[in-house]
Design a protein around this motif. Structure first.
Motif, PDB file in Angstrom:
ATOM      1  N   ALA A  68       0.835  -1.209   0.000  1.00  0.00           N
ATOM      2  CA  ALA A  68       0.000   0.000   0.000  1.00  0.00           C
ATOM      3  C   ALA A  68       0.866   1.255   0.000  1.00  0.00           C
ATOM      4  N   ALA A  69       1.899   1.274   0.830  1.00  0.00           N
ATOM      5  CA  ALA A  69       2.774   2.445   0.904  1.00  0.00           C
ATOM      6  C   ALA A  69       3.542   2.650  -0.393  1.00  0.00           C
ATOM      7  N   LEU A  70       4.013   1.572  -0.983  1.00  0.00           N
ATOM      8  CA  LEU A  70       4.888   1.682  -2.145  1.00  0.00           C
ATOM      9  C   LEU A  70       4.115   1.929  -3.436  1.00  0.00           C
ATOM     10  N   GLU A  71       2.954   1.341  -3.568  1.00  0.00           N
ATOM     11  CA  GLU A  71       2.157   1.599  -4.772  1.00  0.00           C
ATOM     12  C   GLU A  71       1.725   3.056  -4.825  1.00  0.00           C
ATOM     13  N   ALA A  72       1.433   3.639  -3.677  1.00  0.00           N
ATOM     14  CA  ALA A  72       1.105   5.071  -3.643  1.00  0.00           C
ATOM     15  C   ALA A  72       2.321   5.900  -4.029  1.00  0.00           C
ATOM     16  N   LEU A  73       3.493   5.439  -3.632  1.00  0.00           N
ATOM     17  CA  LEU A  73       4.731   6.175  -3.892  1.00  0.00           C
ATOM     18  C   LEU A  73       5.057   6.224  -5.384  1.00  0.00           C
ATOM     19  N   VAL A  74       4.743   5.156  -6.125  1.00  0.00           N
ATOM     20  CA  VAL A  74       5.111   5.096  -7.543  1.00  0.00           C
ATOM     21  C   VAL A  74       3.909   5.314  -8.463  1.00  0.00           C
ATOM     22  N   ILE A  79      10.388   4.788  -8.389  1.00  0.00           N
ATOM     23  CA  ILE A  79      11.596   4.809  -7.573  1.00  0.00           C
ATOM     24  C   ILE A  79      12.657   4.137  -8.429  1.00  0.00           C
ATOM     25  N   GLN A  80      13.731   4.834  -8.733  1.00  0.00           N
ATOM     26  CA  GLN A  80      14.726   4.265  -9.648  1.00  0.00           C
ATOM     27  C   GLN A  80      15.978   3.755  -8.952  1.00  0.00           C
ATOM     28  N   VAL A  81      16.156   4.118  -7.685  1.00  0.00           N
ATOM     29  CA  VAL A  81      17.247   3.544  -6.893  1.00  0.00           C
ATOM     30  C   VAL A  81      16.632   2.982  -5.615  1.00  0.00           C
ATOM     31  N   LEU A  82      16.741   1.690  -5.446  1.00  0.00           N
ATOM     32  CA  LEU A  82      16.236   1.028  -4.246  1.00  0.00           C
ATOM     33  C   LEU A  82      17.403   0.398  -3.503  1.00  0.00           C
ATOM     34  N   VAL A  83      17.568   0.775  -2.248  1.00  0.00           N
ATOM     35  CA  VAL A  83      18.592   0.175  -1.405  1.00  0.00           C
ATOM     36  C   VAL A  83      17.895  -0.609  -0.305  1.00  0.00           C
ATOM     37  N   ASN A  84      17.956  -1.933  -0.400  1.00  0.00           N
ATOM     38  CA  ASN A  84      17.346  -2.807   0.606  1.00  0.00           C
ATOM     39  C   ASN A  84      18.339  -2.988   1.757  1.00  0.00           C
ATOM     40  N   PHE A 113      12.839  -8.014   1.652  1.00  0.00           N
ATOM     41  CA  PHE A 113      13.351  -7.764   0.293  1.00  0.00           C
ATOM     42  C   PHE A 113      12.236  -7.951  -0.739  1.00  0.00           C
ATOM     43  N   PHE A 114      11.517  -9.055  -0.642  1.00  0.00           N
ATOM     44  CA  PHE A 114      10.430  -9.289  -1.593  1.00  0.00           C
ATOM     45  C   PHE A 114       9.325  -8.250  -1.448  1.00  0.00           C
ATOM     46  N   ASN A 115       8.904  -7.998  -0.209  1.00  0.00           N
ATOM     47  CA  ASN A 115       7.771  -7.110   0.032  1.00  0.00           C
ATOM     48  C   ASN A 115       8.022  -5.683  -0.450  1.00  0.00           C
ATOM     49  N   VAL A 116       9.290  -5.276  -0.463  1.00  0.00           N
ATOM     50  CA  VAL A 116       9.619  -3.923  -0.921  1.00  0.00           C
ATOM     51  C   VAL A 116       9.954  -3.899  -2.415  1.00  0.00           C
ATOM     52  N   THR A 117      10.741  -4.846  -2.857  1.00  0.00           N
ATOM     53  CA  THR A 117      11.247  -4.792  -4.233  1.00  0.00           C
ATOM     54  C   THR A 117      10.177  -5.108  -5.260  1.00  0.00           C
ATOM     55  N   GLN A 118       9.358  -6.121  -4.993  1.00  0.00           N
ATOM     56  CA  GLN A 118       8.401  -6.565  -6.003  1.00  0.00           C
ATOM     57  C   GLN A 118       7.395  -5.472  -6.398  1.00  0.00           C
ATOM     58  N   PRO A 119       6.826  -4.706  -5.454  1.00  0.00           N
ATOM     59  CA  PRO A 119       5.877  -3.659  -5.859  1.00  0.00           C
ATOM     60  C   PRO A 119       6.514  -2.514  -6.646  1.00  0.00           C
ATOM     61  N   LEU A 120       7.834  -2.359  -6.566  1.00  0.00           N
ATOM     62  CA  LEU A 120       8.509  -1.260  -7.252  1.00  0.00           C
ATOM     63  C   LEU A 120       9.042  -1.644  -8.624  1.00  0.00           C
ATOM     64  N   THR A 121       9.045  -2.938  -8.919  1.00  0.00           N
ATOM     65  CA  THR A 121       9.772  -3.410 -10.098  1.00  0.00           C
ATOM     66  C   THR A 121       9.139  -2.971 -11.411  1.00  0.00           C
ATOM     67  N   MET A 122       7.834  -3.059 -11.567  1.00  0.00           N
ATOM     68  CA  MET A 122       7.217  -2.738 -12.854  1.00  0.00           C
ATOM     69  C   MET A 122       7.392  -1.274 -13.217  1.00  0.00           C
ATOM     70  N   ALA A 123       7.252  -0.374 -12.249  1.00  0.00           N
ATOM     71  CA  ALA A 123       7.452   1.045 -12.540  1.00  0.00           C
ATOM     72  C   ALA A 123       8.897   1.308 -12.953  1.00  0.00           C
ATOM     73  N   MET A 124       9.832   0.607 -12.317  1.00  0.00           N
ATOM     74  CA  MET A 124      11.244   0.742 -12.675  1.00  0.00           C
ATOM     75  C   MET A 124      11.489   0.216 -14.083  1.00  0.00           C
ATOM     76  N   ILE A 125      10.871  -0.922 -14.421  1.00  0.00           N
ATOM     77  CA  ILE A 125      11.006  -1.492 -15.760  1.00  0.00           C
ATOM     78  C   ILE A 125      10.478  -0.525 -16.814  1.00  0.00           C
ATOM     79  N   ARG A 126       9.337   0.088 -16.549  1.00  0.00           N
ATOM     80  CA  ARG A 126       8.758   1.025 -17.516  1.00  0.00           C
ATOM     81  C   ARG A 126       9.657   2.228 -17.748  1.00  0.00           C
TER      82      ARG A 126
END
Length: 239
Positions: A68-74, A79-84, A113-126
């Protein structure tokens, strides 16, 4: 301006990474869970130095809250730099390790790692450009007595780093890990004294959070375009 998210950004290494990325010109989201006040203080310090930052609070072990937090963010920009960087340790020799100790450590480092990275991946790919940098540990490379849970979590992140780098390589996204050795933070207080550090580390000292942050800065930069799937250990020559 590119945006960066650093999980566990209020801790010793995380704070140094946040400050360095802000100095590099990123808008930095400083994530915290229990240390929200420290994250807010760091944001204030970054802004006072002329950088741009915002605090963000959620529990990385809570998949729904993270998404919920990350989908609102992107919603409007990636987000183009993610530091886990979020992680904990709860040490015990394996015969005496409780199930709670095992699961809690893996839950933060690996499931987080999964819970944060996976929701951000598609926006980064685009966006066709991205950097995913996982902060792990020398324990994930060599193992460590009393840290079977911690070593397992960090070792799994190394494997995830290599696999995800293969999936995202053609999309302009690099995925790397930074595995610190003994770094001068609150986590080593009372664990390693000066004599122990000198006997373990060829450079005869603990590293600094800023030295780890410098490696992260490089991996996040354009100069690291052709570097992916690597585990870089910052350890003063220990291995």
């Amino acid at each position: 301006m590119k945006r960066a998210l650093v999980t566990g950004g209020s801790g010793g290494i995380g704070a140094a990474i946040c400050r360095r990325l802000a100095a590099d010109g990123y808008f930095v989201y400083v994530h915290a869970n229990r240390n929200a006040a420290k994250a807010e203080a760091l944001v204030a310090a970054i802004r006072a130095d002329g950088g741009q930052a915002e605090a963000l609070a959620f529990d990385v072990t809570d998949a729904d809250a993270s998404r919920a937090a990350l989908e609102a963010l992107v919603a409007d920009a990636p987000i183009q730099v993610l530091v886990n960087n979020a992680g904990i340790h709860d040490d015990a020799v394996f015969p005496g390790m409780s199930a709670a100790q095992w699961h809690s450590v893996l839950d933060v480092s690996l499931n987080g790692f999964f819970n944060v990275t996976q929701p951000l991946t598609m926006a980064m790919i685009r966006s066709r450009w991205g950097r995913i940098i996982n902060i792990t540990s020398i324990a994930g490379l060599t193992g460590n007595r009393g840290q079977v849970n911690y070593s397992a979590a960090k070792g799994a992140l190394h494997a995830a780093t290599k696999s995800l780098s293969l999936e995202l390589a053609s999309r302009g996204i690099t995925v790397n890990a930074v595995a610190p050795g003994i770094i001068q933070t609150g986590m080593i207080d009372g664990v390693f004294d000066k004599q122990a550090i000198e006997s373990m580390v060829p450079m005869k000292r603990a590293g600094t959070p800023e030295e780890v942050a410098s490696v992260v800065s490089f991996l996040a930069s354009e100069q690291a375009n052709y570097l992916s799937g690597q585990i870089i250990s910052v350890n003063g020559g220990m291995i």
